[in-house]
Each structure stands twice: as structure tokens, then as C-alpha cells.
Write an enzyme that holds these catalytic residues in place. Structure first.
Site, mmCIF file in Angstrom:
data_model
loop_
_atom_site.group_PDB
_atom_site.id
_atom_site.type_symbol
_atom_site.label_atom_id
_atom_site.label_comp_id
_atom_site.label_asym_id
_atom_site.label_seq_id
_atom_site.Cartn_x
_atom_site.Cartn_y
_atom_site.Cartn_z
ATOM 1 N N TYR A 13 3.037 9.042 36.883
ATOM 2 C CA TYR A 13 2.086 9.690 37.795
ATOM 3 C C TYR A 13 0.998 10.465 37.055
ATOM 4 C CZ TYR A 13 4.608 8.561 42.060
ATOM 5 O OH TYR A 13 5.175 7.887 43.118
ATOM 6 N N ASP A 62 19.005 1.327 38.603
ATOM 7 C CA ASP A 62 19.337 0.155 39.429
ATOM 8 C C ASP A 62 20.744 0.294 40.012
ATOM 9 O OD1 ASP A 62 20.160 -0.063 36.763
ATOM 10 O OD2 ASP A 62 19.715 -2.198 36.581
ATOM 11 N N ASP A 111 10.586 8.927 43.312
ATOM 12 C CA ASP A 111 9.811 8.484 44.478
ATOM 13 C C ASP A 111 10.554 7.381 45.208
ATOM 14 O OD1 ASP A 111 7.566 8.127 46.220
ATOM 15 O OD2 ASP A 111 7.072 6.331 45.049
#
Ligand code: IPM
Ligand code: MN
Length: 324
Positions: A119, A203, A227
Site C-alpha cells: 500500500y 493461504d 485487507d
């Protein structure tokens, strides 16, 4: 004592859920002195304003900011996201994004690093628009930035009954950033022998979120993983209509910002259909941060008691207010 709050209803359903959430805070007996700021995609389309430095300077004198949702389909991607939301996070140093998930009998909290990672905006184009175009998007991870976020997560875990903290990353592939995160996590963990720790690859964490979320108490992770995981967290704990968040400056060098995780939902905007609970729970989190723990707890209890209710935005708002 009245709290000075900057309010950004924003766009779409933001206009519908914000007045309900603030009404419930007042119904819980907390005095608010609010200043409205007309910002978001609609404002940008009207006169080109996204967020200027003078407004940020004004906000520094406030106790907190409360935002509904921003985003309009006609605005190009990134304008409002980077120019408003990320500018707030970066300029006000809101380095923790705290997102609790309430499943029946079990609450877990994701602490997302909120000022670095992918970000941060590192990257660019080379030979843009040609067949040899290159786009890079870097991930910025500083020892300082990772450590302060990890430390906040340990403090939070220590304050809770289970005292359990999971680091989520992808250390097997992101061997630079993941290594820094893991070493920082382990170094801070040595100062918190009372907190039990675990590590999950991101994951695998996606599977656990769906199959066994009870394993989690507090999770700490980087900006982008956080996020993605928090949308999944919303989906597996009652829907994104219940997901609340706080963009926190734990050092209190500026106001923290509270907002529902959901967006402006243009498809249902103006129809009295949006679930106001995400905004109400975000307001409760704001009250906790402002030292109004009692009112916050009463609002959360009222939301829990009305959790099975369906109805319009205003009906759900009235039901929660009625329980207070
Ligand atoms: C969120 C949102 C934002 C983010 C966007 C709108 C910039 O998805 O708060 O989760 O990616 O952080
Ligand atoms: Mn998101």
C-alpha cells in the site's frame, strides 16, 4: 464531557448508516460534538476536491473521525482510495487497522498493518503503453513499522482471556518481507512470555477462517494480507454488513478513524436496504478508544440481541436503539 468528532458520511450507503450509528451513540448517553466533512467520490465529481492538507491539519485537533463509506462508480480507481483513505491512514499515522469478527461464542480480531507493504505506493511503469511495458509494485516493510504493529497486537492479546496471537504471512515465498516479519515477531514475543503464539501461511489461514476460526484469538498480518483476510473474516462471521473497523493511531499523535469495512454499495444506495450494524459496531469501537467502554459494551450487547433481525436500515437501527 463531549467528544469532538469529524464525520465523513462519504458516498452511497454511507449517508444512510452514519446518522443511525451516531444516533445510537447519543442514545447510549454519550455526548458528541460533530463537524461534517463532505468528501468522497460525489464531492470529487462535483468540484475536483479529494482531501487537502488544510483539512488534515484541522482534523489533528479532533478526538476521532467517523467515516461511512467512499467510492462512486464514475471515479477512476485509486483517486479516492489513495487520495482520501490512504492519505488519512498515512498522514495521521493510523498504523493499526483493527477488525474484530464476532462469531457465536467466539470473537477474534485481525490486526492489519496499515501504513506500509504494497500500500506504500512504491513502484511505477516503464515504457507504459508499449508492447514492452513493465509495471512494478513494491512492498515496503520497515523494522520500525512492523515492530510497532506487532507490539500493539501482543499488547492486545495480553489483555484478552486467551492471550493467543497468530502471525499470518507467506514466509515460504516472500523470503525478504516474511523474514523481517518473522524475526520481529519472535523478538517481540520474547517480551511477552504470557502470550501463546502461532504462525500460519496466509493461504492456509484462508482455509482455517472457513473451517476452524475458533483457533484464532488475535491475528497480526501485513497490509494486503489483512485487507483480503478481513473481507473473508466478514463473510464467515455473519457477512460484511456486520464487519467493523478502527484505523488506529495508538500513540494518539492524531485522531483515529473508525469506519465499517464495507464500501458505498451503489447498487443498494438510497433504498434503505443497507445493514447499519457494521457502522454501529465501528462507532462502539470508537467509544472504546475514547474511554467510553461502558456505552460501547451496551451498544455491542444491543447489536448482539438484535443479530437475527432482518429489515430495512432504519428498522434495524430502531431495534438496536430500542434495546439500549
Ligand atoms: C478496506 C478497503 C480499502 C483498503 C480500499 C478502499 C482502499 O478495501 O478498508 O479494506 O484496501 O484498505
Ligand atoms: Mn478491503
Amino acid at each position: 464531557m463531549s467528544h469532538r468528532i469529524g464525520v465523513i458520511p462519504g458516498d452511497g450507503i454511507g449517508h444512510e448508516v452514519v446518522p443511525i450509528a451516531l444516533g445510537i451513540v447519543r442514545a447510549a448517553g454519550v455526548e458528541l460534538d460533530t463537524v461534517d466533512y463532505d468528501l468522497g467520490g460525489e464531492r470529487y465529481l462535483r468540484d475536483g476536491v479529494v482531501l487537502d492538507d488544510a483539512t488534515i491539519a484541522e482534523w489533528r485537533g479532533l478526538d476521532a473521525l467517523f467515516l461511512g463509506a467512499v467510492g462512486t462508480p464514475d471515479v477512476p480507481p485509486g483517486v479516492i482510495e489513495r487520495g482520501l483513505l490512504l492519505k488519512m491512514r498515512f498522514d495521521l499515522d493510523l498504523y493499526v487497522n483493527q477488525r474484530p469478527f464476532l462469531a457465536p461464542g467466539h470473537e477474534f480480531i485481525v490486526i492489519r498493518e496499515n501504513t506500509e507493504g504494497t500500500y506504500a505506493g512504491e513502484g511505477g511503469f516503464l515504457r507504459k503503453g508499449t508492447p514492452h511495458e513493465v509495471a512494478t509494485q513494491g512492498s515496503v516493510n520497515t523494522r520500525f513499522g512492523v515492530e510497532r504493529c506487532v507490539r500493539y497486537a501482543f499488547e492486545l492479546a495480553r489483555s484478552r482471556e486467551r492471550k493467543h496471537l497468530t502471525l499470518v504471512h507467506k514466509t515460504n515465498v516472500l523470503t525478504f518481507a516474511g523474514d523481517l516479519w518473522e524475526r520481529t515477531f519472535d523478538a517481540v514475543a520474547a517480551e511477552y512470555p504470557d502470550v501463546e503464539t502461532a504462525y500460519n501461511h496466509v493461504d492456509a489461514a484462508c482455509i482455517y477462517f472457513v473451517e476452524s476460526p475458533q483457533r484464532y484469538d488475535v491475528i497480526v498480518t501485513d497490509n494486503l494480507f489483512g485487507d483480503i483476510l478481513t473481507d473473508l473474516g466478514g463473510a464467515v462471521s455473519g457477512g460484511i454488513g456486520l464487519a467493523s473497523s478502527g484505523n488506529l493511531n495508538p500513540d494518539r499523535t492524531g485522531p483515529s478513524m473508525f469506519e465499517p469495512v464495507h464500501g458505498s454499495a451503489p447498487d443498494i444506495a438510497g433504498q434503505n436496504k443497507a445493514n447499519p450494524v457494521a457502522a454501529i459496531l465501528s462507532a462502539a469501537m470508537m467509544l472504546d478508544f475514547l474511554g467510553e467502554a461502558d456505552a460501547a459494551a451496551r451498544i455491542r450487547a444491543a447489536c448482539a440481541e438484535t443479530a437475527t433481525l432482518t429489515g430495512s436500515t432504519t428498522e434495524i437501527g430502531d431495534a438496536v436503539a430500542g434495546r439500549l
